[in-house]
Design a protein around this motif. Structure first.
Motif, PDB file in Angstrom:
ATOM      1  N   TYR A 307       0.913  -1.177  -0.014  1.00 22.43           N
ATOM      2  CA  TYR A 307       0.126  -0.029  -0.002  1.00 22.43           C
ATOM      3  C   TYR A 307       0.888   1.273   0.058  1.00 22.43           C
ATOM      4  O   TYR A 307       0.605   2.208  -0.613  1.00 22.43           O
ATOM      5  N   PHE A 308       1.857   1.484   0.848  1.00 22.32           N
ATOM      6  CA  PHE A 308       2.777   2.520   1.056  1.00 22.32           C
ATOM      7  C   PHE A 308       3.455   2.686  -0.363  1.00 22.32           C
ATOM      8  O   PHE A 308       3.929   3.911  -0.726  1.00 22.32           O
ATOM      9  N   THR A 309       4.025   1.691  -0.908  1.00 24.70           N
ATOM     10  CA  THR A 309       4.792   1.636  -2.166  1.00 24.70           C
ATOM     11  C   THR A 309       3.799   2.031  -3.260  1.00 24.70           C
ATOM     12  O   THR A 309       4.631   3.144  -4.140  1.00 24.70           O
ATOM     13  N   GLU A 314       0.374  11.992  -1.055  1.00 23.95           N
ATOM     14  CA  GLU A 314      -0.745  12.708  -0.686  1.00 23.95           C
ATOM     15  C   GLU A 314      -1.856  12.000  -0.345  1.00 23.95           C
ATOM     16  O   GLU A 314      -2.785  12.148   0.680  1.00 23.95           O
ATOM     17  N   ASP A 315      -2.150  10.961  -0.953  1.00 25.51           N
ATOM     18  CA  ASP A 315      -3.265   9.991  -0.727  1.00 25.51           C
ATOM     19  C   ASP A 315      -3.076   9.265   0.554  1.00 25.51           C
ATOM     20  O   ASP A 315      -3.888   8.874   1.449  1.00 25.51           O
ATOM     21  N   GLU A 321      -5.208  10.721   7.842  1.00 22.93           N
ATOM     22  CA  GLU A 321      -6.079  11.719   8.770  1.00 22.93           C
ATOM     23  C   GLU A 321      -7.460  11.153   8.904  1.00 22.93           C
ATOM     24  O   GLU A 321      -8.166  11.766   9.625  1.00 22.93           O
ATOM     25  N   ALA A 322      -8.056  10.348   8.143  1.00 21.93           N
ATOM     26  CA  ALA A 322      -9.233   9.607   8.015  1.00 21.93           C
ATOM     27  C   ALA A 322      -9.389   8.399   8.970  1.00 21.93           C
ATOM     28  O   ALA A 322     -10.442   7.960   9.234  1.00 21.93           O
ATOM     29  N   LEU A 323      -8.246   8.081   9.560  1.00 22.41           N
ATOM     30  CA  LEU A 323      -8.364   7.157  10.666  1.00 22.41           C
ATOM     31  C   LEU A 323      -8.857   7.275  11.794  1.00 22.41           C
ATOM     32  O   LEU A 323      -8.817   8.185  12.197  1.00 22.41           O
TER      33      LEU A 323
END
Length: 666
Positions: A307-309, A314-315, A321-323
């Motif tokens: 996921y991080f790669t 920005e996403d 922030e949505a966690l």
């Protein structure tokens, strides 16, 4: 294979200190694609996922692991022969974080004192890194070696922008089996991709990467990307198993049975000091409970790093922030588990990935970023303590430590003496945070800031106003329109000849053939636009004038900055201009508040004369220990007129030794 040769090289290269410890490792894997190759211009896999080899680890020899309580807590059916990731969570990484069963699982790991270990590998980074590895060591430039890792990461960042074009390029040249005659055109095509996507890198990084690729064209060979089997990017993954066995050769390694890996290790027996290595074995996860736990944690880590790669920064920030709720709790638990494992032994966690991606997990999984590592600063007493005791007037503060090892690799980290003594892991300053606090250097190359290049101060001011991309796009439109007015007559004869030549070979061209300005090719998006006075570029100003101009721009740009750094403020400036710069730096904002705390260095008596003695610190380095101290020039001489000394004899503050003598007058 002698594992000591591999082991000693890794320990020396990375400064590993706890590799001799005795542990029990349980290993499972995820995203093992066996091979990565290019077929007909496409990769053999639909999606590039990060390979992870890892699991749980505990100190000492193997011991029983009881998981019945965990099975009951997660309500695993009795008919299930073993615990798998699918019993805990499904979906992508963000979906996995929403699982309450994952909360139970992570708490169980922490409560039972188990740690995790892993080796993560980005297959695209691994495939591309050989390009830089084939060039930089051969150039014989010691300065480039300190940027070796960054160059590889920057190249990966650029090529990800045009992944399909990159794969097609590799296919066309049989990468990594380039022929000698294909060396130069291959690098030329790479440079073209870089030029089209240079805006994803800081200007300096892009220019340095381009220079390295250009220099590679003159080499007699590219060692790691010539003569190998064409289009085979990764042959197999057994090397990474061997690496973990070698590094922790005093430990016990239990691997989940993978026949391909098992057979490969048998084909290449491992030895140490001439004796067979017997510290590892393969087992069935149904009978080895530690492997069942490892299956779950490795599955989570594989989804996390993929996921991080594969997700833009920005996403990732927006998702962070949505966690909330369970997702936020699991992120914190995962962060605690990774931090505790890293604190126990930094060698537990190993990354083969872009440095731009390695910081992202820490940023995403942070509790409150650096809140747990703050220290206390008392402004009145000028004292620093490791606890921010606000009741006693101490304000929270962060200490940042820069470490440069023998490889000249720099590491920015948070520092807290008490936590360090307690053996707790102190986080690195993330790449994004380093960019936030990064000072603009007011040095001999200040002219970079007089254009709209990436990271220039003019670009920053523009972004804060209307947005530099929109303005540069409009500038490009105007440039094309103005060029087209004159180009028809200017290039008429050449266009006529080109048209005749094309038609002679049967190429259908119309009367619309014309010369137009290619904005990307001339670099209008970077330094192609700069400040001019009439027709004279301000880059051609003298050193002193350009530094003053840039200092004024930086002062305008640092509206929200709290710290400014200037090295050798007097460089290139006449004495009267030095005084003017210092007055501007000391001037308050319109509301009377301080603009920023300014740290500057100087070797000039003129600067000392213009500053209050309370603002001076003398920096000394101990020749034996290497310790650096900064002593205030004022407190020890409060009873004396120390200000007079800095005015009349400023040189006394700049020399290493002051000789004081006195005599009697008769």
């Amino acid at each position: 294979m002698d594992i000591d040769e591999l082991r000693d090289a890794e320990i020396q290269l990375h400064g590993l200190t706890k590799a001799d410890g005795v542990y029990t490792f349980y290993h499972d894997e995820t995203n093992n694609i066996r091979k990565l190759y290019i077929d007909d211009g496409r990769l053999n896999v639909a999606e590039l996922k990060v390979f992870v080899l890892g699991g749980i680890v505990h100190e000492g020899a193997p011991r029983p692991i009881e998981i019945q309580s965990l099975r009951e807590a997660m309500r695993i059916q009795k008919t299930a022969p073993e615990i798998k990731l699918e019993h805990v969570a499904k979906g992508n990484f963000l979906d996995v974080l929403r699982s309450r069963k994952l909360t139970t699982f992570l708490r169980w790991l922490i409560d039972n004192g188990l740690m995790i270990h892993y080796h993560e590998l980005d297959p695209f980074y691994w495939s591309v890194a050989d390009i830089i590895d084939s060039i930089v060591p051969e150039l014989g430039n010691p300065m480039l070696l300190q940027y070796h890792v960054l160059l590889k990461s920057d190249l990966v960042a650029v090529l990800r922008c045009e992944l399909a074009a990159t794969i097609q390029l590799f296919h066309d040249f049989g990468y990594p089996g380039l022929s000698p005659e294909g060396r130069r055109p291959f690098l030329d095509r790479l440079i073209e991709i870089l030029e089209r996507n240079s805006d994803v890198l800081p200007h300096f990084n892009a220019m340095m990467l381009k220079g390295v690729l250009q220099a590679g064209r003159a080499l007699e060979s590219l060692e790691f990307i010539e003569g190998y089997y064409p289009n085979l990017l990764i042959d197999e993954f057994s090397t990474f198993y061997q690496g973990r066995i070698a590094i922790f050769k005093n430990s016990t390694h239990i691997f989940d049975m993978e026949k391909v890996i098992h057979d490969r290790l048998l084909e290449t027996p491992l030895t140490s000091q001439g004796k067979p290595v017997a510290n590892f074995r393969f087992a069935d996860s149904k009978a080895e409970l530690g492997l069942q736990i490892s299956d779950v944690i490795v599955g989570v880590l594989g989804k996390m790093h993929t996921y991080f790669t594969n997700t833009g920064h920005e996403d990732v920030a927006a998702d962070r922030e949505a966690l909330a709720g369970t997702s936020l709790e699991n992120a914190k638990l995962l962060s605690d588990l990774i931090s505790a494992s890293h604190a126990a032994n930094v060698t537990f966690l190993h990354h083969v990935a872009s440095v731009h991606d390695i910081d992202i997990p820490s940023e995403f999984l942070r509790n409150d970023r650096y809140g747990n590592y703050t220290r206390g600063w008392h402004g009145e007493t000028q004292t620093l303590e490791d606890e921010p005791d606000e009741a006693r007037g101490f304000q929270p503060a962060l200490s940042v430590r820069l470490t440069v090892d023998q490889t000249l690799e720099a590491e920015w980290g948070i520092f807290n003496r008490r936590l360090e003594k307690e053996g707790k892991r102190l986080p690195s300053l993330s790449y994004n945070d380093r960019q936030e606090v990064m000072p603009s250097r007011l040095g001999p190359y200040a002219d970079h800031h007089l254009g709209w290049g990436r990271l220039s101060v003019l670009n920053k001011i523009t972004e804060d106003a209307k947005g530099s991309r929109a303005l540069l796009a409009e500038a490009g439109r105007i440039a094309r329109a103005e060029f087209s007015k004159e180009s028809k007559a200017l290039f008429a004869e050449v266009i006529k000849q080109a048209k005749c030549a094309a038609q002679a070979l049967g190429v259908a061209v119309t009367d619309d053939l014309q010369a137009m300005l290619d904005i990307q090719a001339v670099g209008l998006s970077g330094r192609g636009i700069s400040l001019h006075e009439k027709n004279l570029p301000l880059r051609q100003l003298g050193l002193g004038s350009s530094r003053l101009f840039v200092a004024a721009l930086q002062d305008q740009a640092r509206v929200n900055a709290s710290i400014a750094l200037i090295d050798e403020v007097e460089h290139g400036l006449e004495p009267h201009r030095i005084a003017r710069v210092l007055r501007q730096l000391k001037a308050p904002k319109k509301d009377g508040s301080i603009k920023a705390q300014v740290f500057l260095t100087t070797h000039s008596p003129v600067v000392l004369c213009d500053l209050a003695v309370s603002q001076l610190h003398v920096v000394r380095r101990d020749k034996i220990t290497g310790d650096v101290t900064a002593l205030s020039a004022e407190p020890q001489f409060k009873s004396l007129d120390s200000q007079a000394v800095s005015r009349t004899t400023p040189e006394a503050f700049l020399v290493s030794t002051v000789l004081v003598s006195f005599g009697l007058q008769y």
